[in-house]
Structures are given as structure tokens and as C-alpha cells.
Design a protein around this motif. Structure first.
Motif, PDB file in Angstrom:
ATOM      1  N   ASP A 120       0.805  -1.225   0.000  1.00  0.00           N
ATOM      2  CA  ASP A 120       0.000   0.000   0.000  1.00  0.00           C
ATOM      3  C   ASP A 120       0.837   1.274   0.000  1.00  0.00           C
ATOM      4  OD1 ASP A 120      -2.463  -1.228  -0.071  1.00  0.00           O
ATOM      5  OD2 ASP A 120      -2.651  -1.355   2.092  1.00  0.00           O
ATOM      6  N   ASP A 121       2.147   1.157   0.233  1.00  0.00           N
ATOM      7  CA  ASP A 121       3.045   2.311   0.253  1.00  0.00           C
ATOM      8  C   ASP A 121       2.535   3.394   1.210  1.00  0.00           C
ATOM      9  OD1 ASP A 121       5.265   3.798  -0.350  1.00  0.00           O
ATOM     10  OD2 ASP A 121       4.373   4.731  -2.125  1.00  0.00           O
ATOM     11  N   LEU A 122       2.288   2.996   2.452  1.00  0.00           N
ATOM     12  CA  LEU A 122       1.767   3.925   3.445  1.00  0.00           C
ATOM     13  C   LEU A 122       2.890   4.766   4.033  1.00  0.00           C
ATOM     14  CD1 LEU A 122      -0.557   1.473   5.420  1.00  0.00           C
ATOM     15  CD2 LEU A 122      -1.246   3.101   3.669  1.00  0.00           C
ATOM     16  N   PRO A 123       2.699   6.083   4.145  1.00  0.00           N
ATOM     17  CA  PRO A 123       3.678   6.897   4.874  1.00  0.00           C
ATOM     18  C   PRO A 123       3.541   6.637   6.370  1.00  0.00           C
ATOM     19  CG  PRO A 123       1.766   8.220   4.309  1.00  0.00           C
ATOM     20  CD  PRO A 123       1.540   6.866   3.688  1.00  0.00           C
ATOM     21  N   ASP A 124       4.522   7.052   7.161  1.00  0.00           N
ATOM     22  CA  ASP A 124       4.401   6.914   8.609  1.00  0.00           C
ATOM     23  C   ASP A 124       3.261   7.782   9.112  1.00  0.00           C
ATOM     24  OD1 ASP A 124       6.461   5.160   8.687  1.00  0.00           O
ATOM     25  OD2 ASP A 124       7.892   6.481   9.690  1.00  0.00           O
ATOM     26  N   LEU A 125       2.290   7.161   9.749  1.00  0.00           N
ATOM     27  CA  LEU A 125       1.113   7.845  10.258  1.00  0.00           C
ATOM     28  C   LEU A 125       0.868   7.407  11.692  1.00  0.00           C
ATOM     29  CD1 LEU A 125      -1.180   7.180   7.169  1.00  0.00           C
ATOM     30  CD2 LEU A 125      -0.200   9.406   7.770  1.00  0.00           C
ATOM     31  N   THR A 126       0.136   8.200  12.454  1.00  0.00           N
ATOM     32  CA  THR A 126      -0.292   7.760  13.773  1.00  0.00           C
ATOM     33  C   THR A 126      -1.202   6.549  13.620  1.00  0.00           C
ATOM     34  OG1 THR A 126      -2.066   9.393  13.661  1.00  0.00           O
ATOM     35  CG2 THR A 126      -0.089  10.012  14.894  1.00  0.00           C
ATOM     36  N   TYR A 127      -1.312   5.774  14.690  1.00  0.00           N
ATOM     37  CA  TYR A 127      -1.949   4.458  14.578  1.00  0.00           C
ATOM     38  C   TYR A 127      -3.390   4.505  14.062  1.00  0.00           C
ATOM     39  CZ  TYR A 127      -2.765  -0.439  15.893  1.00  0.00           C
ATOM     40  OH  TYR A 127      -3.063  -1.775  15.892  1.00  0.00           O
ATOM     41  N   PRO A 128      -4.310   5.285  14.652  1.00  0.00           N
ATOM     42  CA  PRO A 128      -5.687   5.254  14.135  1.00  0.00           C
ATOM     43  C   PRO A 128      -5.796   5.790  12.713  1.00  0.00           C
ATOM     44  CG  PRO A 128      -5.434   7.010  15.748  1.00  0.00           C
ATOM     45  CD  PRO A 128      -4.182   6.184  15.810  1.00  0.00           C
ATOM     46  N   VAL A 129      -4.987   6.775  12.383  1.00  0.00           N
ATOM     47  CA  VAL A 129      -5.008   7.330  11.028  1.00  0.00           C
ATOM     48  C   VAL A 129      -4.510   6.285  10.030  1.00  0.00           C
ATOM     49  CG1 VAL A 129      -4.071   9.146   9.537  1.00  0.00           C
ATOM     50  CG2 VAL A 129      -4.759   9.690  11.884  1.00  0.00           C
ATOM     51  N   ALA A 130      -3.469   5.562  10.408  1.00  0.00           N
ATOM     52  CA  ALA A 130      -2.927   4.526   9.537  1.00  0.00           C
ATOM     53  C   ALA A 130      -3.949   3.423   9.289  1.00  0.00           C
ATOM     54  CB  ALA A 130      -1.658   3.944  10.160  1.00  0.00           C
ATOM     55  N   VAL A 131      -4.615   2.969  10.345  1.00  0.00           N
ATOM     56  CA  VAL A 131      -5.588   1.889  10.195  1.00  0.00           C
ATOM     57  C   VAL A 131      -6.768   2.350   9.342  1.00  0.00           C
ATOM     58  CG1 VAL A 131      -7.197   0.375  11.421  1.00  0.00           C
ATOM     59  CG2 VAL A 131      -4.900   0.757  12.338  1.00  0.00           C
ATOM     60  N   GLY A 132      -7.264   3.547   9.593  1.00  0.00           N
ATOM     61  CA  GLY A 132      -8.376   4.057   8.803  1.00  0.00           C
ATOM     62  C   GLY A 132      -8.026   4.195   7.335  1.00  0.00           C
TER      63      GLY A 132
END
Length: 222
Positions: A120-132
Motif C-alpha cells: 500500500d506504500d503507506l507513509p508513517d502515520l499515527t496508529y488510528p489514522v494509519a488503520v483508517g
């Protein structure tokens, strides 16, 4: 992109993906955080099953639980361009240094693992933001994501309480079962809320997280 919102629309594959993301086996390090519980126990605020259930229920209703559910929902609905603002708000709402560490470290670990497996190439995000955000990208329904995220949060803190209070395994699981309907309700009630709806009133829990930073003997990172 088609985004299912009805819980009944979730596929078996999506359900298993969500279960994997929020499993204790997923390498986000959730087991190493107590969310201030360790200090609350040392201070005598949490002493047994009843006081722990009340403490955890209040955090879910009036603190991090509700706020994380709102942040998760906002990230789920957001365009990629708005994601960074939501993430910065999540960091700003961390009530202490260790709360910030908790959401940053777990979020970064979630993004690294999910990127490596799902691409998914996710940037570093806070946990709830990342999961959402990841749930949106994988077409996993929002309400189910929010409910299972909150249930995993409650389960992790219950695991900490079992070791710290101490609670029996059966007592701990009874508390998780008792709070499961609250997780469902919060997921439903927050799925259309906005950042302006963030707020909290569990001040003792926030103070506990601050006090934990200088606690002399401790097992957990927060």
C-alpha cells in the motif's frame, strides 16, 4: 473506488485482513504500552476488576477510544491530500510524551508491515489514522474497522491489567466481553464525525500517562 459502509457487506477476505491487522501477532508492539494504566495501578486508582472496568470504559467513552475512532473515520473518508492534516491533529491530541510515542511508534510499525505485505506504500502515520487509511485502500467497511480497532485497544489494555492488577484471565475476558457493545456503539456513533468533534474529559488517565514518564519501576513504555 467502491467503499462499502454496511457491516454486512464485508467479505471474508476483508474480515480476515482486519483480524490480522488488529491481532496481537501483528508487529506493532501494542503489548509494550499500558496507556498510563501502570501508574494508575501504583497510585491505587485501579485495584480490582470493577475499578479497571470503570477506568477502561471511561477511556473508551470519553478519551482516547472515542478520539481514535473519530480520527480513524476521518482518515477513512479523507482524500490523500487531507490525510497529513488529520495525522498532525492526531499528534497534537496526544496528552503526553508517552501517549505521542504510543501512537507514533505503533502507527509507523503498522505502516511498515502493511506496506511490505499489501504494497500500500503507506507513509508513517499515527496508529488510528494509519488503520483508517489502510482500511479505505483495501475496501474494508468503516464501521467494522472502527469496532474491531476499539476492541483490540480494550483487549490490549486488559492484557496489561491481567499482569499488573493482577486480574485472572477469566475476569479479564469478562471485562472485554462487557465492553464489546460499547465498542460497537462508538464505532457507529463516530463514523460521520469530524475533527471538530474531538475532545476528552478523562483527566486522571491523562495525568497517569504523564506520571508514568518518571515512574521509578515500570514494565511498560506508557
Amino acid at each position: 473506488m467502491l467503499i462499502p459502509t454496511d457491516m454486512n457487506m464485508i467479505t471474508e477476505q476483508a474480515l480476515l485482513t482486519l483480524a490480522q491487522w488488529l491481532s496481537p501477532a501483528y508487529p506493532v508492539g501494542a503489548f509494550s504500552y499500558s496507556h498510563g494504566l501502570e501508574w494508575a495501578i501504583e497510585a491505587g486508582q485501579v485495584q480490582d476488576a470493577d475499578s479497571f472496568r470503570d477506568w477502561l470504559g471511561d477511556i473508551l467513552r470519553f478519551g482516547t477510544g472515542r478520539n481514535d475512532a473519530i480520527l480513524l473515520a476521518c482518515a477513512y473518508r479523507a482524500d490523500p491530500a487531507a490525510l497529513r492534516d488529520i495525522d498532525e491533529t492526531a499528534r497534537a491530541f496526544a496528552a503526553s510524551k508517552e501517549r505521542l510515542l504510543e501512537t507514533n511508534a505503533q502507527g509507523a510499525a503498522f505502516c511498515r508491515t502493511t506496506t511490505a505485505i499489501w504494497g500500500d506504500d503507506l507513509p508513517d502515520l499515527t496508529y488510528p489514522v494509519a488503520v483508517g487509511h489502510a482500511a479505505r485502500r483495501n475496501n474494508i467497511p468503516l464501521r467494522q474497522t472502527g469496532a474491531m480497532y476499539l476492541h483490540a485497544f480494550a483487549s490490549n489494555l486488559t492484557s496489561a491489567a491481567i499482569r499488573l492488577v493482577p486480574l485472572g484471565q477469566t475476569e479479564g475476558q469478562s471485562i472485554v466481553t462487557a465492553l464489546a457493545p460499547l465498542c460497537e456503539t462508538l464505532a457507529r456513533d463516530t463514523e460521520t464525525l469530524e475533527l471538530d468533534d474531538l475532545g476528552g474529559s478523562v483527566f486522571l488517565a491523562d495525568i497517569a500517562a504523564m506520571k508514568h514518564e518518571t515512574q521509578y519501576t515500570r514494565l511498560f513504555r506508557s
